[in-house]
Motif scaffolding. Structure first.
Motif, PDB file in Angstrom:
ATOM      1  N   LEU A   1       0.848  -1.193   0.000  1.00 57.07           N
ATOM      2  CA  LEU A   1       0.000   0.000   0.000  1.00 57.07           C
ATOM      3  C   LEU A   1       0.883   1.243   0.000  1.00 57.07           C
ATOM      4  O   LEU A   1       0.897   2.033   0.949  1.00 57.07           O
TER       5      LEU A   1
ATOM      6  N   SER B   1       2.623   4.478  -2.678  1.00 60.38           N
ATOM      7  CA  SER B   1       2.090   5.574  -3.466  1.00 60.38           C
ATOM      8  C   SER B   1       1.232   5.072  -4.640  1.00 60.38           C
ATOM      9  O   SER B   1       0.096   5.500  -4.819  1.00 60.38           O
TER      10      SER B   1
ATOM     11  N   SER C   1       0.012  -5.839   3.484  1.00 54.96           N
ATOM     12  CA  SER C   1       0.782  -4.673   3.887  1.00 54.96           C
ATOM     13  C   SER C   1       1.587  -4.986   5.135  1.00 54.96           C
ATOM     14  O   SER C   1       1.192  -5.838   5.943  1.00 54.96           O
ATOM     15  N   GLY C   2       2.700  -4.261   5.297  1.00 54.08           N
ATOM     16  CA  GLY C   2       3.479  -4.388   6.525  1.00 54.08           C
ATOM     17  C   GLY C   2       2.971  -3.441   7.600  1.00 54.08           C
ATOM     18  O   GLY C   2       3.478  -3.445   8.728  1.00 54.08           O
TER      19      GLY C   2
ATOM     20  N   LYS D   1      -2.554   1.039   8.572  1.00 58.38           N
ATOM     21  CA  LYS D   1      -2.863   1.547   7.222  1.00 58.38           C
ATOM     22  C   LYS D   1      -3.766   0.557   6.471  1.00 58.38           C
ATOM     23  O   LYS D   1      -4.725   0.962   5.807  1.00 58.38           O
TER      24      LYS D   1
ATOM     25  N   TYR E   1       3.209  -9.497   5.235  1.00 56.41           N
ATOM     26  CA  TYR E   1       4.134 -10.232   4.365  1.00 56.41           C
ATOM     27  C   TYR E   1       4.415 -11.629   4.940  1.00 56.41           C
ATOM     28  O   TYR E   1       4.680 -12.568   4.208  1.00 56.41           O
TER      29      TYR E   1
ATOM     30  N   ASN F   1      11.039  -3.043  -6.522  1.00 59.55           N
ATOM     31  CA  ASN F   1      11.356  -3.950  -7.633  1.00 59.55           C
ATOM     32  C   ASN F   1      11.972  -5.293  -7.227  1.00 59.55           C
ATOM     33  O   ASN F   1      11.636  -6.330  -7.800  1.00 59.55           O
TER      34      ASN F   1
ATOM     35  N   LYS G   1       5.873  -2.980 -13.195  1.00 55.81           N
ATOM     36  CA  LYS G   1       7.134  -2.827 -13.899  1.00 55.81           C
ATOM     37  C   LYS G   1       8.157  -2.194 -12.960  1.00 55.81           C
ATOM     38  O   LYS G   1       7.723  -1.435 -12.080  1.00 55.81           O
TER      39      LYS G   1
ATOM     40  N   ARG H   1       0.849  -0.174 -18.276  1.00 58.90           N
ATOM     41  CA  ARG H   1      -0.437   0.516 -18.462  1.00 58.90           C
ATOM     42  C   ARG H   1      -0.539   1.249 -19.796  1.00 58.90           C
ATOM     43  O   ARG H   1      -1.635   1.532 -20.274  1.00 58.90           O
TER      44      ARG H   1
ATOM     45  N   TRP I   1      13.715   4.158  -1.576  1.00 58.84           N
ATOM     46  CA  TRP I   1      14.179   2.825  -1.983  1.00 58.84           C
ATOM     47  C   TRP I   1      14.618   2.805  -3.449  1.00 58.84           C
ATOM     48  O   TRP I   1      15.447   1.984  -3.845  1.00 58.84           O
TER      49      TRP I   1
ATOM     50  N   TYR J   1       9.783   2.907 -19.660  1.00 56.88           N
ATOM     51  CA  TYR J   1       8.830   3.549 -20.582  1.00 56.88           C
ATOM     52  C   TYR J   1       9.509   3.876 -21.909  1.00 56.88           C
ATOM     53  O   TYR J   1       8.916   3.707 -22.979  1.00 56.88           O
TER      54      TYR J   1
END
Ligand code: NDP
Length: 366
Positions: free
Chosen positions: A39, A41, A64-65, A69, A87, A108, A129, A157, A196, A214
């Motif tokens: 969860l 951005s 979610s960790g 939230k 997780y 990633n 991606k 997308r 990150w 992209y």
């Protein structure tokens, strides 16, 4: 052959979008259930609100960790508390019949692990991606989904974004004549050194792994060809504390079998979002090209370019809903998604070659 295959895929996708609603509804009225993993951005602010625009997809679980939230997000989107996972408890998702697809929206370097765990839990996977941080990881992800008999789609997308779809259609229809050259640059200013995205262990690389995907995708879907060689140059100020671990600006040239060339760039130190195709009879230009909204396109020749009218919408009300529903329809009909794991793997092979070319200072044959 490559052009033929891509055209068939596009045609199949259109047919699938047109037909699957009716077929699927007859067979199963339930919307396909997604578990959103991460969860952050993109997951929280961009993807989750898009289920409201979907016809065939709904959110049914969260991973979610951050329990607080997750609880607040679950309440907002009507996800039951029993369908919230951490997780550590992720693998229990296998026992949740409301989850058909696991959507991995994590840093990633976590894409491969959660894709493979999701496949082992018997779920289909949508993965953001870049697909992963190495060719070996991409291959392992494809193998895991194949073994489990589950679909794997990459969150590309732009294949559902009306301007990019129209640009691909025009390029294939020969609107610019024989394609000679494609240029694509993507970048944004990455200010926070603690992100990150700037830590190699989590990102796998710098701007190339992020916005560079992209530019690379654009080179491939605008030419409709697969590159045969790449030459790259990394121009990063390594004294900048943001770029101790990963690259800032990297540029690369792709050579295609037809003789077309693509000149691509990605960066974390300027804002840019652009695709240009030059053919022997005209040009197609998009700027901004791949944003969430507000993209624009010009077509024409010899300084007589005109802004293109807003193209017809792609499948789905937005590129995001189009992407989510495309996976849902693939799951229902059994058809391969148009941007499958193999598509992500093709990009990662080129990404590895770009890094290698920049490192070794020579052209790499693909
Ligand atoms: P964020 O940093 O905003 O969110 C990542 C989330 O991953 C965190 O909020 C956290 O969620 C979870 N997470 C788990 N472990 C870690 C960790 N060690 N460090 C940081 N986060 C962790 O990233 P984005 O949402 O911007 O990006 C996520 C993925 O989505 C990336 O692969 C990115 O490339 C892709 N993306 C794709 C876009 C597109 O247009 N297709 C646009 C933006 C991103 P929690 O707190 O819930 O555990």
């Amino acid at each position: 052959m490559e052009l033929g295959r891509r055209d068939l895929l596009l045609a199949a996708a259109t047919l699938l979008a047109a037909q699957a609603g009716g077929i699927a509804r007859a067979a199963d009225d339930r919307k396909i259930g997604y578990a959103i993993v991460g969860l952050g951005s993109y997951g929280l602010n961009t993807i989750l609100p898009q289920f409201a625009n979907c016809e065939h997809s709904q959110v049914t679980a969260l991973v979610s960790g951050d329990r607080a939230k997750a609880l607040a997000t679950a309440a907002r989107y009507g996800v039951p508390e029993r369908s919230i996972y951490s997780y550590e408890t992720f693998d229990q998702i296998r026992d949740n019949p409301d989850v058909d697809v696991v959507y991995v929206i994590l840093p990633n370097s976590m894409h491969a692990e959660y894709t493979i765990r999701a496949a082992k839990a018997g779920k289909h996977v949508m993965c953001e991606k870049p697909m992963a941080v190495s060719v070996a990881e991409c291959e392992a992800m494809i193998a895991a989904c194949k073994t489990a008999g589950r679909k794997l789609m990459i969150g590309y997308r732009c294949h559902f974004e009306p301007y990019n779809l129209e640009a691909m259609r025009l390029a294939r229809a020969g609107a610019a004549g024989k394609v000679r050259y494609v240029r694509s640059e993507h970048g944004f200013v990455q200010r926070d050194p603690s992100k990150w995205r700037l830590k190699k262990a989590l990102s796998g690389g710098g701007s190339l792994m992020d916005m560079g995907v992209y530019s690379l995708q654009a080179a491939r879907y605008m030419t409709g060809e697969e590159p045969i060689a790449v030459t790259a140059r990394d121009s990063t100020d390594r004294t900048d504390p943001r770029f101790h671990e990963v690259e800032d600006m990297i540029e690369w040239t792709l050579e295609f079998p037809s003789g077309a060339i693509a000149s691509c760039l990605s960066m974390y130190s300027a804002n840019q979002n652009h695709i240009l195709l030059m053919g022997d009879q005209g040009r197609i230009e998009l700027e901004p090209a791949t944003r969430y909204g507000g993209n624009r396109m010009w077509t024409g020749k010899d300084g007589r370019e005109q802004e293109a009218p807003t193209p017809p919408p792609g499948p789905g009300r937005t590129q995001f809903a189009g992407q989510l529903d495309h996976m849902a329809l693939s799951v229902r009909s059994g058809a391969e998604p148009i941007v499958s794991g193999e598509e992500g793997l093709r990009d990662m092979r080129i990404v590895e070659a770009i890094y290698r070319s920049a490192r070794e200072g020579r052209t790499i044959k693909l």
